[in-house]
Write a protein that holds these residues in place. Structure first.
Motif, mmCIF file in Angstrom:
data_model
loop_
_atom_site.group_PDB
_atom_site.id
_atom_site.type_symbol
_atom_site.label_atom_id
_atom_site.label_comp_id
_atom_site.label_asym_id
_atom_site.label_seq_id
_atom_site.Cartn_x
_atom_site.Cartn_y
_atom_site.Cartn_z
ATOM 1 N N UNK A 95 0.814 -1.219 0.000
ATOM 2 C CA UNK A 95 0.000 0.000 0.000
ATOM 3 C C UNK A 95 0.847 1.267 0.000
ATOM 4 N N UNK A 96 2.134 1.147 0.313
ATOM 5 C CA UNK A 96 3.016 2.307 0.340
ATOM 6 C C UNK A 96 3.773 2.436 -0.976
ATOM 7 N N UNK A 97 4.190 3.643 -1.290
ATOM 8 C CA UNK A 97 4.992 3.854 -2.488
ATOM 9 C C UNK A 97 6.402 3.325 -2.266
ATOM 10 N N UNK A 98 7.143 3.231 -3.367
ATOM 11 C CA UNK A 98 8.550 2.836 -3.275
ATOM 12 C C UNK A 98 9.293 3.760 -2.324
ATOM 13 N N UNK A 99 9.100 5.067 -2.479
ATOM 14 C CA UNK A 99 9.795 6.040 -1.638
ATOM 15 C C UNK A 99 9.413 5.877 -0.166
ATOM 16 N N UNK A 100 8.150 5.652 0.105
ATOM 17 C CA UNK A 100 7.713 5.469 1.489
ATOM 18 C C UNK A 100 8.285 4.193 2.093
ATOM 19 N N UNK A 101 8.312 3.122 1.309
ATOM 20 C CA UNK A 101 8.919 1.880 1.785
ATOM 21 C C UNK A 101 10.382 2.096 2.146
ATOM 22 N N UNK A 102 11.113 2.775 1.281
ATOM 23 C CA UNK A 102 12.535 2.993 1.539
ATOM 24 C C UNK A 102 12.763 3.869 2.767
ATOM 25 N N UNK A 103 11.957 4.903 2.918
ATOM 26 C CA UNK A 103 12.140 5.805 4.056
ATOM 27 C C UNK A 103 11.881 5.102 5.390
ATOM 28 N N UNK A 119 19.427 7.205 1.214
ATOM 29 C CA UNK A 119 18.301 7.029 0.305
ATOM 30 C C UNK A 119 18.724 7.318 -1.131
ATOM 31 N N UNK A 120 19.470 8.394 -1.325
ATOM 32 C CA UNK A 120 19.954 8.728 -2.671
ATOM 33 C C UNK A 120 20.865 7.625 -3.209
ATOM 34 N N UNK A 121 21.702 7.058 -2.346
ATOM 35 C CA UNK A 121 22.608 5.992 -2.771
ATOM 36 C C UNK A 121 21.831 4.756 -3.223
ATOM 37 N N UNK A 122 20.731 4.454 -2.526
ATOM 38 C CA UNK A 122 19.914 3.308 -2.918
ATOM 39 C C UNK A 122 19.287 3.547 -4.281
ATOM 40 N N UNK A 123 18.830 4.755 -4.532
ATOM 41 C CA UNK A 123 18.253 5.056 -5.840
ATOM 42 C C UNK A 123 19.315 4.964 -6.941
ATOM 43 N N UNK A 124 20.552 5.330 -6.643
ATOM 44 C CA UNK A 124 21.620 5.184 -7.625
ATOM 45 C C UNK A 124 21.942 3.716 -7.867
ATOM 46 N N UNK A 125 21.868 2.918 -6.795
ATOM 47 C CA UNK A 125 22.173 1.496 -6.876
ATOM 48 C C UNK A 125 21.092 0.737 -7.638
ATOM 49 N N UNK A 126 19.840 1.147 -7.422
ATOM 50 C CA UNK A 126 18.688 0.474 -8.047
ATOM 51 C C UNK A 126 17.942 1.476 -8.922
ATOM 52 N N UNK A 127 18.405 1.644 -10.143
ATOM 53 C CA UNK A 127 17.805 2.643 -11.023
ATOM 54 C C UNK A 127 16.328 2.390 -11.297
ATOM 55 N N UNK A 128 15.867 1.122 -11.424
ATOM 56 C CA UNK A 128 14.427 0.927 -11.635
ATOM 57 C C UNK A 128 13.578 1.493 -10.506
ATOM 58 N N UNK A 129 14.089 1.482 -9.284
ATOM 59 C CA UNK A 129 13.326 2.052 -8.171
ATOM 60 C C UNK A 129 13.242 3.565 -8.285
ATOM 61 N N UNK A 130 14.307 4.178 -8.757
ATOM 62 C CA UNK A 130 14.284 5.633 -8.924
ATOM 63 C C UNK A 130 13.209 6.040 -9.924
ATOM 64 N N UNK A 131 13.030 5.225 -10.968
ATOM 65 C CA UNK A 131 12.008 5.538 -11.974
ATOM 66 C C UNK A 131 10.597 5.270 -11.446
ATOM 67 N N UNK A 132 10.475 4.452 -10.431
ATOM 68 C CA UNK A 132 9.158 4.046 -9.923
ATOM 69 C C UNK A 132 8.893 4.535 -8.502
ATOM 70 N N UNK A 133 9.590 5.538 -8.073
ATOM 71 C CA UNK A 133 9.528 5.920 -6.661
ATOM 72 C C UNK A 133 8.127 6.322 -6.209
ATOM 73 N N UNK A 134 7.271 6.752 -7.113
ATOM 74 C CA UNK A 134 5.909 7.150 -6.729
ATOM 75 C C UNK A 134 4.901 6.017 -6.904
ATOM 76 N N UNK A 135 5.348 4.890 -7.445
ATOM 77 C CA UNK A 135 4.439 3.755 -7.593
ATOM 78 C C UNK A 135 4.354 2.973 -6.283
#
Length: 240
Positions: A95-103, A119-135
């Motif tokens: 039910x949470x977004x990618x960004x909310x899960x990571x936080x 958090x920024x490092x994780x998005x760099x490590x997992x580029x698909x998550x950066x593109x889907x952070x609001x999903x």
């Protein structure tokens, strides 16, 4: 690569009621290495990780992290001491977004600036998550959910990552990427990993040390490369 043992387990006994599942488990994991715990279904591998992460209280024994005895330490305090557990099934909150899960992985951290950097490092490590952070989590593929679960653990900057069956249900290509990532994290950050994995070949291909379990006991410990080459041991306990 290493600087002594990060994790030492002595005489660990744990179970779920009627009787113990783990019997006098002894093992050590050197700092900055990957240890793969392998064995047949029912060997006690998942129970071991639960006992180490505090989600299952041991009956007896010691769990020592960097010289500190963790017996009786609540789960939230274990997290603060640098223990991250990614359970089988990954535990993503759909039910949470990618960004909310990571936080969620960094909510307890007092250094807010470093939590943002993590958090920024994780998005760099997992580029698909950066593109889907609001999903939302339920919109992700199995491989992306695995990335998210790992990323959430890494936001907390753990010293010890307890990882349970990361290849479960994933395509071979995604499994290979996951194992390569673990090797990268070990080499680039010094992360120590205790990996439980049914895919024995993949686990031993990335691990420094192999720990073979059978019926709740550690029956053999050896460098992973040596374990891969021991035909008798593989046939007896690992099925290949």
């Amino acid at each position: 690569m290493t600087g002594g043992d990060l994790l030492t387990v002595r005489g660990l006994v744990a179970g779920y009621g009627a009787g113990p599942v783990l019997h006098e488990i002894d093992l050590t994991v050197a700092r900055g290495t990957i240890a793969a715990v392998v064995g047949a279904n029912g060997a006690g591998k998942t129970t071991l990780l639960r006992a180490l992460s505090g989600t299952l209280r041991p009956v007896a024994g010691q769990v020592v992290l960097a010289g500190e005895d963790l017996r009786g330490t609540p789960v939230e305090q274990l997290v603060r001491r640098g223990v991250a557990h990614v359970p089988e099934g990954r535990g993503v909150i759909g039910e949470l977004t990618v960004d909310e899960n990571l936080r969620l992985g960094g909510l307890w951290r007092r250094d807010r600036a470093d939590a943002r950097r993590a958090l920024d490092e994780v998005y760099q490590l997992f580029e698909p998550l950066a593109r889907r952070r609001r999903q939302h989590g339920h919109q992700l593929s199995g491989g992306e959910r695995q990335m998210l679960a790992l990323g959430r653990a890494l936001v907390g900057r753990p010293r010890l990552l307890l990882l349970d069956e990361p290849s479960l249900g994933l395509a071979p290509r995604v499994v290979a990427q996951t194992m390569a990532l673990l090797r990268h994290l070990r080499d680039s950050t010094g992360l120590t990993v205790l990996l439980v994995e049914q895919n024995v070949r993949s686990a031993l291909s990335v691990a420094d040390q192999g720990v073979v379990m059978s019926l709740g006991r550690v029956v053999h410990t050896a460098p992973a490369a040596r374990l891969r080459d021991d035909d008798d041991l593989r046939h007896a306990y690992l099925g290949f």
